[in-house]
Scaffold this active site. Structure first.
Site, PDB file in Angstrom:
ATOM      1  N   GLY A 163     -22.818  -3.157  89.104  1.00 43.17           N
ATOM      2  CA  GLY A 163     -24.041  -3.948  89.061  1.00 43.17           C
ATOM      3  C   GLY A 163     -25.233  -3.192  89.616  1.00 43.17           C
ATOM      4  N   ASP A 164     -24.994  -2.328  90.611  1.00 47.47           N
ATOM      5  CA  ASP A 164     -26.071  -1.521  91.173  1.00 47.47           C
ATOM      6  C   ASP A 164     -26.559  -0.500  90.152  1.00 47.47           C
ATOM      7  OD1 ASP A 164     -25.354  -2.918  93.501  1.00 47.47           O
ATOM      8  OD2 ASP A 164     -23.989  -1.321  94.124  1.00 47.47           O
TER       9      ASP A 164
END
Length: 315
Positions: free
Chosen positions: A251-252
């Protein structure tokens, strides 16, 4: 340039097992160390793709020195804020099927002066930046409104403000109407106070937040891709990874790709496709590895011609 603040960074120790048995003596078949924490991962992904970034991190203890060394080895420009406590060492256990088990330490207690030093370092780095992204959990001793307190001061320096957090820090930051928030499915449900079983429910929640004054709401949905909503449009993209290895930091990396696209003035849909490509490429890599341009080129995200509103998420 994209600046990240990670108040609770870590050294991430990823251990690969051929099988997992609770209570047994398990022998690793591989292991790696990476600089970790949500904002750190964003900066690492940006640096790996030749994008200008600065990572603001508190540094203390032996792990803090190791974090700084790891950032330097990967070419990440970083501004270290000295603290008296030792930063976290987090452990991820990876199984061949793609299942990841994470063991996260709480982090050091920061004093008021140490927290203020993080704020000051972030504001200094924000001068001339396109985006400032504040990311992740807060260590003990840091007020839950630290992200909210930064919002207007960052924008006064000409940078746009993005938030990737959860719980009380995210809720407080949302009240400042950041330019962008990037919750995952579960964090968005927690923020709006009810379950979001379908893409239609996620879209309604995202539009509710946009109507409150947030310019961009980008929701990462795991294997179901990501949805992005603004006042004028909503788009959905996804990519298929046939051999997932690790979801740590995916997600980062998605946020890194999205911000990179937005900082490059790409249309919203193209920026989202780029974000999904970066995040999906990370899933095919071990531990919290971040994708290179070659890794990203191997991924072929698709932009939904029409929003699949009936899509049941997590199935």
């Amino acid at each position: 340039m994209i600046v990240t603040l990670t108040p609770n960074p870590s050294v991430d120790h990823a251990v690969v097992l051929d099988s997992f048995k609770r209570g047994g003596v398990l022998r690793a078949i591989d292991a790696r160390l990476d600089a970790g924490g949500k904002g750190v991962n964003v900066s690492r992904a940006l640096a790996a793709n030749d994008a200008e970034t600065v990572a603001v991190v508190p540094v203390g203890g032996h792990q803090g020195h190791l974090l700084a060394d790891l950032l330097g080895e990967t070419g990440v420009n970083h501004r270290d804020v000295p603290i008296s406590g030792a930063i976290r060492m987090n452990v991820s256990v990876l199984e061949p099927c793609g299942t990841t088990t994470k063991l996260n330490e709480p982090g050091p207690v920061l004093s008021t002066s140490e927290a203020q030093a993080m704020v000051d370092a972030t504001l200094t780095a924000a001068n001339g930046a396109a985006w400032v992204a504040v990311c992740g959990s807060l260590p003990p001793g840091v007020s839950t409104d630290i992200y909210a307190a930064l919002a207007d001061r960052v924008r006064a320096r000409g940078a746009r403000f993005a938030v990737d957090s959860s719980g009380l820090p995210l809720r407080a930051a949302v009240e400042t109407r950041p330019n962008l928030i990037k919750p995952n499915h579960e964090e968005l449900a927690e923020l709006v106070g009810h379950q979001l079983p379908t893409l239609s429910d996620v879209l309604a929640a995202a539009r509710e937040l946009v109507s409150s004054g947030i310019q961009i709401v980008a929701v990462s949905l795991g294997s179901d891709g990501a949805l992005l909503a603004t006042k004028d449009e909503a788009v959905h993209a996804r990519a298929t990874i046939t051999t997932p290895v690790s979801t740590v930091g995916a997600g980062d990396c998605m946020l890194a790709g999205l911000l990179h696209g937005l900082a490059s003035d790409l249309p919203i849909s193209e920026a989202l496709v780029g974000g999904v490509a970066w995040g999906s490429a990370a899933v095919a890599l071990p531990g919290s590895s971040v994708p290179t341009p070659d890794d990203v080129r191997r991924v072929a995200p698709t932009l939904s011609p029409e929003l699949p509103l009936s899509l049941e998420l997590g199935h």
